[in-house]
Design a protein around this motif. Structure first.
Motif, PDB file in Angstrom:
ATOM      1  N   VAL A 193      45.918 110.418  90.955  1.00 49.56           N
ATOM      2  CA  VAL A 193      46.735 109.551  91.810  1.00 49.56           C
ATOM      3  C   VAL A 193      45.862 108.781  92.783  1.00 49.56           C
ATOM      4  O   VAL A 193      46.087 107.594  93.038  1.00 49.56           O
ATOM      5  N   SER A 197      45.516 104.479  93.298  1.00 51.13           N
ATOM      6  CA  SER A 197      45.768 103.715  94.517  1.00 51.13           C
ATOM      7  C   SER A 197      44.501 103.169  95.151  1.00 51.13           C
ATOM      8  O   SER A 197      44.578 102.358  96.073  1.00 51.13           O
ATOM      9  N   CYS A 221      55.059 113.414  85.653  1.00 52.91           N
ATOM     10  CA  CYS A 221      55.342 112.457  86.726  1.00 52.91           C
ATOM     11  C   CYS A 221      55.896 111.116  86.265  1.00 52.91           C
ATOM     12  O   CYS A 221      56.495 110.391  87.075  1.00 52.91           O
ATOM     13  N   HIS A 225      57.826 108.062  88.328  1.00 50.78           N
ATOM     14  CA  HIS A 225      56.867 107.072  88.827  1.00 50.78           C
ATOM     15  C   HIS A 225      56.435 106.054  87.776  1.00 50.78           C
ATOM     16  O   HIS A 225      55.764 105.074  88.126  1.00 50.78           O
ATOM     17  N   GLY A 229      52.452 104.355  87.130  1.00 47.28           N
ATOM     18  CA  GLY A 229      52.527 104.822  88.513  1.00 47.28           C
ATOM     19  C   GLY A 229      53.098 103.803  89.478  1.00 47.28           C
ATOM     20  O   GLY A 229      52.902 103.921  90.696  1.00 47.28           O
ATOM     21  N   LEU A 240      52.717 104.351  93.367  1.00 42.03           N
ATOM     22  CA  LEU A 240      51.514 105.121  93.703  1.00 42.03           C
ATOM     23  C   LEU A 240      50.242 104.293  93.590  1.00 42.03           C
ATOM     24  O   LEU A 240      49.155 104.817  93.823  1.00 42.03           O
ATOM     25  N   TRP A 245      51.446 104.761 102.122  1.00 46.75           N
ATOM     26  CA  TRP A 245      51.754 106.179 101.949  1.00 46.75           C
ATOM     27  C   TRP A 245      52.625 106.649 103.106  1.00 46.75           C
ATOM     28  O   TRP A 245      52.288 106.453 104.267  1.00 46.75           O
ATOM     29  N   GLY A 249      47.701 109.295 102.526  1.00 39.85           N
ATOM     30  CA  GLY A 249      47.053 109.070 101.246  1.00 39.85           C
ATOM     31  C   GLY A 249      45.740 109.792 101.076  1.00 39.85           C
ATOM     32  O   GLY A 249      45.051 109.576 100.068  1.00 39.85           O
ATOM     33  N   ILE A 254      48.136 114.320  99.921  1.00 37.95           N
ATOM     34  CA  ILE A 254      48.711 114.183  98.583  1.00 37.95           C
ATOM     35  C   ILE A 254      48.869 115.557  97.934  1.00 37.95           C
ATOM     36  O   ILE A 254      49.880 115.837  97.275  1.00 37.95           O
TER      37      ILE A 254
END
Length: 293
Positions: A193, A197, A221, A225, A229, A240, A245, A249, A254
């Protein structure tokens, strides 16, 4: 000390009190004090006669002027509502795009919208709408349930995980706490993740853990998502891949989110705000100056 003794310096009589050689003079009250005392008493009497003043059990004296502050405030509120209706009626009858295209009208919307926001939303989102830990930054334009004015207005009206019958409902599962994923899998998906990002440069992440995390993400996920993502506003799943966030983040934040889950809450405002106020508030939030993602 002799009572009534006259002071040789001032010529005034003394009171008969003496302390450590200091004698107290029997000085009269200054006339200016008596003047203001009398003026105050006279003012009070005149006020009692002219204005509402004395309680009489279930009522009160009305005063000769018949002034009623409640009626004055009620009239002023009615006058303000009448003046406000000059542009709020237009807001109520126009669609969101037309309102946003009307620059003079939007000036009134933003002024009133800011007041509504500070009075009702700033406690969580901050006066500047940049949020904080657990509360979304509304300037980031990273919307959980859609960022159109209509979607924002709906969120304001029904809330998120609120007591409203039509509330938006979402929850991040506690993958670690509930035993869905083990600790290594949680750590791996956190690495993946963070690579999505850009929270951490790819070079600082273990490629093997990122690859393992991609598999965990695909299996657990993507339903919410998405495969890339990017999130899903239909279920309130966040994107994501951006820099916004709600709960932080960094790796630890997380990890805490994946391990323990999240379930945010936003009150519903449909019972507190009028439909026109919610529309103005939605327009205000929608037109807040954005921040780079």
């Amino acid at each position: 000390m002799e009572l009534g003794k006259r002071d040789p310096v001032t010529g005034r009589l003394t009171t008969g009190h003496e302390w450590n050689g200091i004698e107290e003079l029997d000085s009269p009250i200054p006339r200016v004090v008596l003047f203001f005392l009398a003026a105050g008493i006279l003012f009070s009497i005149v006020y009692w006669v002219l204005m509402p003043a004395w309680p009489l059990g279930w009522t009160y004296t009305k005063g000769l002027l018949g002034i009623d502050q409640r009626q004055i405030v009620t009239r002023e509120v009615a006058d303000a509502a009448t003046a406000r209706a000059g542009w709020t009626d237009r807001v109520a009858s126009m669609d969101y795009a037309a309102i946003e295209a009307d620059t003079p009208l939007m000036q009134s919307v933003r002024e009133t919208g800011r007041t509504l926001f500070v009075d009702n939303c700033a406690a969580c989102h901050g006066v500047d709408a940049r949020g904080g830990p657990g509360f979304p930054n509304l300037r980031a334009k990273s919307w959980l349930w859609g960022g159109t004015p209509e979607a924002i207005a709906a969120t304001i009206r029904v809330g998120i995980n609120s007591t409203h019958g039509d509330t938006r409902v979402s929850q991040m599962l506690a993958f670690g706490r509930d035993g869905i994923l083990d600790r290594k899998q949680v750590s791996d998906v956190v690495a993946y993740v963070r690579s999505l990002s850009g929270t951490a440069p790819v070079g600082q992440l273990d490629p093997a853990r990122v690859a393992a995390g991609r598999e965990v993400f695909a299996a657990n996920c993507v339903a919410c998502h998405g495969e890339a993502g990017k999130g899903n506003p239909e279920v309130g799943a966040p994107d994501l891949t951006d820099a916004a966030w709600i709960y932080g983040g960094d790796a630890q934040s997380i990890f805490s989110t994946v391990h323990g889950g999240r379930q945010g809450h936003m009150p519903h405002w449909g019972e507190r705000l009028s439909p026109i106020d919610m529309k103005i508030l939605a327009l205000y939030v929608h037109t807040l100056e954005g921040e780079a993602k």
